[in-house]
Design a protein around this motif. Structure first.
Motif, PDB file in Angstrom:
ATOM      1  N   ARG A 269       0.867  -1.177   0.000  1.00 49.31           N
ATOM      2  CA  ARG A 269       0.000   0.000   0.000  1.00 49.31           C
ATOM      3  C   ARG A 269       0.902   1.224   0.000  1.00 49.31           C
ATOM      4  O   ARG A 269       2.009   1.192   0.537  1.00 49.31           O
ATOM      5  CB  ARG A 269      -0.921  -0.003   1.221  1.00 49.31           C
ATOM      6  N   ASN A 270       0.453   2.289  -0.637  1.00 46.71           N
ATOM      7  CA  ASN A 270       1.303   3.458  -0.778  1.00 46.71           C
ATOM      8  C   ASN A 270       0.460   4.721  -0.832  1.00 46.71           C
ATOM      9  O   ASN A 270      -0.778   4.665  -0.918  1.00 46.71           O
ATOM     10  CB  ASN A 270       2.168   3.336  -2.040  1.00 46.71           C
ATOM     11  N   PHE A 271       1.151   5.845  -0.804  1.00 42.96           N
ATOM     12  CA  PHE A 271       0.459   7.128  -0.956  1.00 42.96           C
ATOM     13  C   PHE A 271       1.357   8.081  -1.728  1.00 42.96           C
ATOM     14  O   PHE A 271       2.583   7.899  -1.824  1.00 42.96           O
ATOM     15  CB  PHE A 271       0.086   7.731   0.412  1.00 42.96           C
ATOM     16  N   MET A 272       0.758   9.118  -2.268  1.00 43.35           N
ATOM     17  CA  MET A 272       1.478  10.227  -2.882  1.00 43.35           C
ATOM     18  C   MET A 272       0.824  11.519  -2.401  1.00 43.35           C
ATOM     19  O   MET A 272      -0.364  11.746  -2.603  1.00 43.35           O
ATOM     20  CB  MET A 272       1.428  10.168  -4.405  1.00 43.35           C
ATOM     21  N   ASP A 273       1.618  12.330  -1.727  1.00 44.29           N
ATOM     22  CA  ASP A 273       1.148  13.605  -1.201  1.00 44.29           C
ATOM     23  C   ASP A 273       1.814  14.708  -2.025  1.00 44.29           C
ATOM     24  O   ASP A 273       3.029  14.890  -1.959  1.00 44.29           O
ATOM     25  CB  ASP A 273       1.520  13.740   0.280  1.00 44.29           C
ATOM     26  N   MET A 274       1.024  15.430  -2.807  1.00 42.94           N
ATOM     27  CA  MET A 274       1.587  16.412  -3.734  1.00 42.94           C
ATOM     28  C   MET A 274       0.893  17.760  -3.554  1.00 42.94           C
ATOM     29  O   MET A 274      -0.317  17.839  -3.356  1.00 42.94           O
ATOM     30  CB  MET A 274       1.431  15.936  -5.185  1.00 42.94           C
ATOM     31  N   PHE A 275       1.710  18.801  -3.600  1.00 44.53           N
ATOM     32  CA  PHE A 275       1.180  20.162  -3.605  1.00 44.53           C
ATOM     33  C   PHE A 275       1.699  20.858  -4.856  1.00 44.53           C
ATOM     34  O   PHE A 275       2.893  20.790  -5.174  1.00 44.53           O
ATOM     35  CB  PHE A 275       1.626  20.941  -2.365  1.00 44.53           C
ATOM     36  N   ALA A 276       0.804  21.515  -5.588  1.00 43.66           N
ATOM     37  CA  ALA A 276       1.195  22.246  -6.791  1.00 43.66           C
ATOM     38  C   ALA A 276       0.537  23.616  -6.768  1.00 43.66           C
ATOM     39  O   ALA A 276      -0.658  23.745  -6.477  1.00 43.66           O
ATOM     40  CB  ALA A 276       0.786  21.485  -8.049  1.00 43.66           C
ATOM     41  N   LEU A 277       1.315  24.631  -7.081  1.00 42.42           N
ATOM     42  CA  LEU A 277       0.814  26.008  -7.179  1.00 42.42           C
ATOM     43  C   LEU A 277       1.109  26.511  -8.575  1.00 42.42           C
ATOM     44  O   LEU A 277       2.267  26.742  -8.942  1.00 42.42           O
ATOM     45  CB  LEU A 277       1.469  26.911  -6.134  1.00 42.42           C
ATOM     46  N   ARG A 278       0.059  26.662  -9.362  1.00 37.81           N
ATOM     47  CA  ARG A 278       0.190  27.097 -10.751  1.00 37.81           C
ATOM     48  C   ARG A 278      -0.169  28.581 -10.843  1.00 37.81           C
ATOM     49  O   ARG A 278      -1.243  28.986 -10.392  1.00 37.81           O
ATOM     50  CB  ARG A 278      -0.710  26.259 -11.645  1.00 37.81           C
ATOM     51  N   THR A 279       0.721  29.370 -11.445  1.00 34.77           N
ATOM     52  CA  THR A 279       0.512  30.811 -11.591  1.00 34.77           C
ATOM     53  C   THR A 279       0.380  31.144 -13.064  1.00 34.77           C
ATOM     54  O   THR A 279       1.234  30.762 -13.875  1.00 34.77           O
ATOM     55  CB  THR A 279       1.687  31.602 -10.992  1.00 34.77           C
ATOM     56  N   TYR A 280      -0.689  31.877 -13.398  1.00 32.24           N
ATOM     57  CA  TYR A 280      -0.941  32.289 -14.776  1.00 32.24           C
ATOM     58  C   TYR A 280      -0.626  33.775 -14.917  1.00 32.24           C
ATOM     59  O   TYR A 280      -1.001  34.591 -14.060  1.00 32.24           O
ATOM     60  CB  TYR A 280      -2.401  32.017 -15.153  1.00 32.24           C
ATOM     61  N   LEU A 292      -3.721  28.788  -9.245  1.00 32.62           N
ATOM     62  CA  LEU A 292      -4.466  27.576  -8.938  1.00 32.62           C
ATOM     63  C   LEU A 292      -3.684  26.811  -7.881  1.00 32.62           C
ATOM     64  O   LEU A 292      -2.598  26.298  -8.137  1.00 32.62           O
ATOM     65  CB  LEU A 292      -4.644  26.721 -10.201  1.00 32.62           C
ATOM     66  N   ASP A 293      -4.231  26.754  -6.677  1.00 33.47           N
ATOM     67  CA  ASP A 293      -3.614  26.093  -5.528  1.00 33.47           C
ATOM     68  C   ASP A 293      -4.166  24.664  -5.470  1.00 33.47           C
ATOM     69  O   ASP A 293      -5.360  24.461  -5.239  1.00 33.47           O
ATOM     70  CB  ASP A 293      -3.970  26.886  -4.264  1.00 33.47           C
ATOM     71  N   GLN A 294      -3.289  23.657  -5.678  1.00 38.36           N
ATOM     72  CA  GLN A 294      -3.761  22.281  -5.839  1.00 38.36           C
ATOM     73  C   GLN A 294      -3.081  21.312  -4.875  1.00 38.36           C
ATOM     74  O   GLN A 294      -2.101  20.659  -5.220  1.00 38.36           O
ATOM     75  CB  GLN A 294      -3.490  21.783  -7.269  1.00 38.36           C
ATOM     76  N   PRO A 295      -3.546  21.161  -3.648  1.00 40.66           N
ATOM     77  CA  PRO A 295      -3.080  20.029  -2.822  1.00 40.66           C
ATOM     78  C   PRO A 295      -3.722  18.745  -3.340  1.00 40.66           C
ATOM     79  O   PRO A 295      -4.887  18.736  -3.735  1.00 40.66           O
ATOM     80  CB  PRO A 295      -3.587  20.396  -1.426  1.00 40.66           C
ATOM     81  N   PHE A 296      -2.959  17.672  -3.337  1.00 42.37           N
ATOM     82  CA  PHE A 296      -3.421  16.448  -3.984  1.00 42.37           C
ATOM     83  C   PHE A 296      -2.916  15.250  -3.190  1.00 42.37           C
ATOM     84  O   PHE A 296      -1.717  15.090  -3.000  1.00 42.37           O
ATOM     85  CB  PHE A 296      -2.883  16.409  -5.420  1.00 42.37           C
ATOM     86  N   LEU A 297      -3.815  14.406  -2.715  1.00 46.82           N
ATOM     87  CA  LEU A 297      -3.452  13.224  -1.946  1.00 46.82           C
ATOM     88  C   LEU A 297      -4.029  11.980  -2.616  1.00 46.82           C
ATOM     89  O   LEU A 297      -5.228  11.914  -2.884  1.00 46.82           O
ATOM     90  CB  LEU A 297      -3.961  13.321  -0.508  1.00 46.82           C
TER      91      LEU A 297
END
Length: 801
Positions: A269-280, A292-297
């Motif tokens: 079993r595994n996980f991926m914890d990712m945060f991405a901040l995209r600026t236009y 666009l503030d994108q926390p992603f689990l």
């Protein structure tokens, strides 16, 4: 190598040897042929304390110095030969030792030498997987991650010494998957089933020319001891989530028949914890317009089971045939949750998108190999391999996007993406020895690959499911490759030459079936190429070698990446294929120096034309970013590599490698772009022999700020791991305990540049864990001989993902 650097190394060697007695040892077999890589140990006869240790070079010679006076014993050992010990001669500058082939009935012969975890040679690096305590309970991908010169990006793409485009082989056979599918395969493959991993920057002509950066050959364990023999390995690892890797290897040999059965199971079993901040940005590419503030689990797991079984049969004195059947079943699932927040130019909240996703991968592949080998007296050797592989990969996706705020809505996206790949290969190799110094190798290979990929997307905007014809498609692909090669190996005095030339003809056709929105389309392409290779080695003396390697390589587009279908990652991120990009070609040069097989230095240069890079396009109107690949221009890499294999004490072995690279990427996207970066990588492995069956290990690596694609820069990362092992059950069992990524520093952090936008990201996975592993070896305790690898070598690395 520069003259000042060579003089410096020779000066250091002279200083080191000053005041000591210089002796040369020559090791030959019963016919007088020099034996390379023989372990030479000088011991005190009273308690077998090791005074010094070295390995013979390609001429069977080794040079050592010792200040120790009094009686000594010199011992020579090499797998496949009887270990020989004799009194250390008190006179004479050269000591000659003759080794005899090992006889199976000599059960009293016991080999006590240990394989080094990493061995760095002039033409390749060898990773002995079992010798690394921290490899217990690991997957092959985790072993590669900390191997010298290798880096792995956030998408699982593998690079070697700063260059992407690596050809992956398993038992000399190409792995016909790439991208996410290759990452899934290697992440589901147990390290316990692997014997060694060979890393070759400039492989010889008998290998496929594919692989801009070189070849990684994963060789699984093989055994041909008489009677019943086998091993069982079970392991349990605990990070934030549990993991288990287990394997069973069985072998039965009687007279001229050898049967084998290997089963491995990986459950995790595994996980991926990712945060991405995209600026236009505005058209001036300076003024921010939105973010666009994108926390992603993502959390998930999977089960991988592999069975490999077959028979080797000796037919007469000079002929053998073999049959091998392999099946792999892989299942992966993941569930993701993201609350993406749109922000205005001043950071004020605009709207929130709540996204829920489910992804499953069901992978069934099977392969059959028929191989034969015939020996023509003492000079000729002919081998043939026929292979058929079939892959069936099904990806299912479900996304639910709920947009809150003004104009909010609920949408659902469903994707069903099955792929079928069939591969047929035939390979013929012939080797002829004219004399002890001249060898000719030649051969032919043909491969035929067909794929069928279907992408079926549907969307529900609150009125029921409707087919999304804009994303759906049906793609068929057929490829044929024919290759021939010729290699000459010649030894003249202190010179060792290996020169090869490979010819490859490639032809492929792609057909995308149309629908009501997308028109029917097709394309075809064919090309021919010559790929020269050279390995030249000069023995300055018994301690110093110079080497020069050169080769031309190719990277063809992965099958699925030629398909322009869309793969949904999330609401604002898609991945799409490109039917128009071409193969890339690279020239690689390397000049190296080796001192006593303990110190290796090299300088290298590589130039790649029609460089294939990951490309990111953004649409500021919708916020959508598309990932694709294409030819963008040119890549140049200058490199310096320094490695040391030392024994600071009789109980301590150290391997250290440092690689410096200067990369320049030039390309044309929405504007001309030039990226230049200096980067370095350090790999360390310490082995400690504690006595009474106890050993310990400390390993680590550090990768500086680096760049693999023209638009993406990654921040530094690294790992520190510790391991402890104990031999039990009269050395038939091994208990290993390790802790990997103690400081939790294996993370991906970086910045990606798009047109009128940027994205900062940081990604963490379940890499810090403690693992307990138990291995039990049963059956006759004879030394294993190596089964020849059957070879549909090289074709399996380009099924996209």
């Amino acid at each position: 190598m520069s003259k000042p650097l060579l003089l410096l190394l020779l000066t250091l060697a002279t200083i080191f040897a000053q005041g000591q007695q210089q002796r040369t040892v020559l090791v030959v077999d019963e016919s007088g042929k020099p034996l390379a890589h023989v372990t030479i140990e000088v011991l005190l006869p009273s308690d077998s304390t090791q005074v010094t240790r070295l390995f013979t070079d390609s001429l069977g010679r080794g040079l050592f110095s010792t200040k120790t006076s009094g009686e000594l014993v010199i011992r020579a050992s090499l797998i496949g030969y009887q270990t020989k010990s004799l009194p250390f001669p008190s006179t004479g500058m050269e000591i000659s030792i003759q080794l005899s082939k090992e006889i199976a009935t000599l059960k009293e012969v016991q080999v006590t030498s240990r394989k080094p975890p990493v061995r760095i040679l002039a033409d390749k690096t060898i990773v002995n997987v079992d010798a690394g305590i921290t490899n217990a309970g690991a997957t092959v991908m985790e072993v590669l991650e900390k191997s010298p010169g290798i880096t792995i990006d956030r998408n699982g793409n593998i690079s070697l010494k700063g260059k992407s485009g690596v050809l992956i082989l398993i038992d000399d056979k190409q792995v016909y998957v790439s991208g996410a599918d290759l990452s899934n395969l290697l992440s589901g493959m147990n390290a316990s089933q692997v014997d060694v991993i060979e890393i070759m920057d400039n492989p010889p002509a008998r290998y496929d020319a594919a692989g801009n950066a070189g070849i990684i050959n994963i060789k699984t364990k093989k055994n041909k001891q008489d009677g019943w023999n086998g091993s069982l390995t079970v392991s349990y690892g605990q990070g934030r989530l549990p993991k288990s890797n287990n394997s069973l290897l069985l072998n039965y040999k009687k007279n001229s028949t050898n049967l084998f059965f290997n089963y491995t199971m990986n459950a995790n079993r595994n996980f991926m914890d990712m945060f991405a901040l995209r600026t236009y940005y505005a058209p001036d590419n300076v003024t921010p317009e939105s973010q666009l503030d994108q926390p992603f689990l993502t959390e998930g797991g999977g089960l991988t089971q592999t069975v490999r079984t077959g028979i080797d049969q000796q037919i007469g004195k000079h002929t053998s045939i073999g049959l091998t059947v392999t099946t792999t079943n892989l299942s992966r699932y993941s569930r993701s949750r993201s609350d993406a927040l749109w922000l205005g130019p001043n950071g004020q909240s605009d709207s929130v998108i709540h996204t829920y996703g489910e992804n499953t991968t069901d992978w069934r592949n099977s392969g059959i190999n028929l191989n034969g080998r015939h020996q023509f007296g003492e000079r000729g050797n002919l081998s043939i391999d026929l292979d058929h592989f079939r892959y069936r990969i099904i990806n299912d996706q479900l996304f639910e996007n709920e947009v809150s705020g003004p104009g909010g809505y609920l949408e659902m996206i469903n994707g069903h993406i099955p792929s079928t790949i069939r591969i047929y290969t035939g390979k013929l190799d012939y080797e002829h020895k004219f004399d002890k110094q001249l060898i000719l190798e030649t051969g032919w290979k043909s491969a035929r690959i067909t794929t069928e990929n279907i992408a079926q997307y549907a969307m529900d905007l609150g009125n029921g499911w409707e087919e999304d014809l804009g994303k759906s498609n049906h793609f068929k692909y057929r490829e044929t490759i024919h290759a021939a090669y010729l290699t000459l190996k010649k030894e003249v005095g202190r010179w060792n030459l290996q020169s090869g030339l490979r010819y490859e003809h490639t032809q492929y056709t792609g057909h995308q079936l149309g629908n009501a929105i997308n028109p029917d389309s097709s394309f075809t392409r064919k090309y021919n190429s010559l790929f020269p290779s050279l390995f030249l080695q000069y023995q300055l003396d018994s301690s110093n070698q110079l080497s020069l390697t050169m080769g031309r390589r190719i990277d063809r587009p992965a099958f699925q990446k030629l398909n322009p279908f869309v793969f949904v990652i999330n609401k604002y991120t898609y991945q799409q294929g490109n039917p128009y990009f071409l193969p890339q070609y690279a020239w690689n040069w390397e000049l190296g120096h080796t001192y006593k097989e303990k110190l290796n230095t090299s300088v290298s240069y590589s130039q790649t034309r029609d460089y294939i890079s990951q490309i990111f396009y953004s649409d500021t109107a919708t916020g959508l970013v598309k990932y694709t690949e294409g030819n963008i221009g040119k890549l140049q890499v200058w490199g310096l590599s320094i490695s040391a294999q030392l024994d600071p004490a009789k109980w301590w072995s150290l391997t250290l490698e440092t690689i410096f690279n200067h990369k320049v990427i030039e390309g044309e996207l929405w504007k001309p772009i030039r990226a230049s970066i200096y980067q370095f990588q350090v790999n360390m492995n310490n082995q400690f022999r504690l006595g009474k069956g106890w050993t310990a290990e400390c390993t680590g690596f550090y990768i500086s700020r680096n760049q693999n694609d023209i638009q993406e820069v990654l921040e530094p990362t690294g790992q520190l791991s510790l391991g402890l092992a104990k031999q039990i059950w009269k050395n038939k069992g091994t208990l290993k305990l390790n802790a990997r990524d103690l400081l939790y520093t294996v993370r991906m952090e970086g910045l990606t540049d798009f047109e009128q936008s940027t994205e900062y990201f940081i990604l963490k996975r379940d890499t810090r864990l403690v693992n307990l592993s138990l291995s039990w070896r049963f059956g006759k305790n004879n030394k294993p001989s190596r089964r020849s690898s059957s070879g549909a070598e090289e074709e399996i690395n380009r099924v996209g993902g």
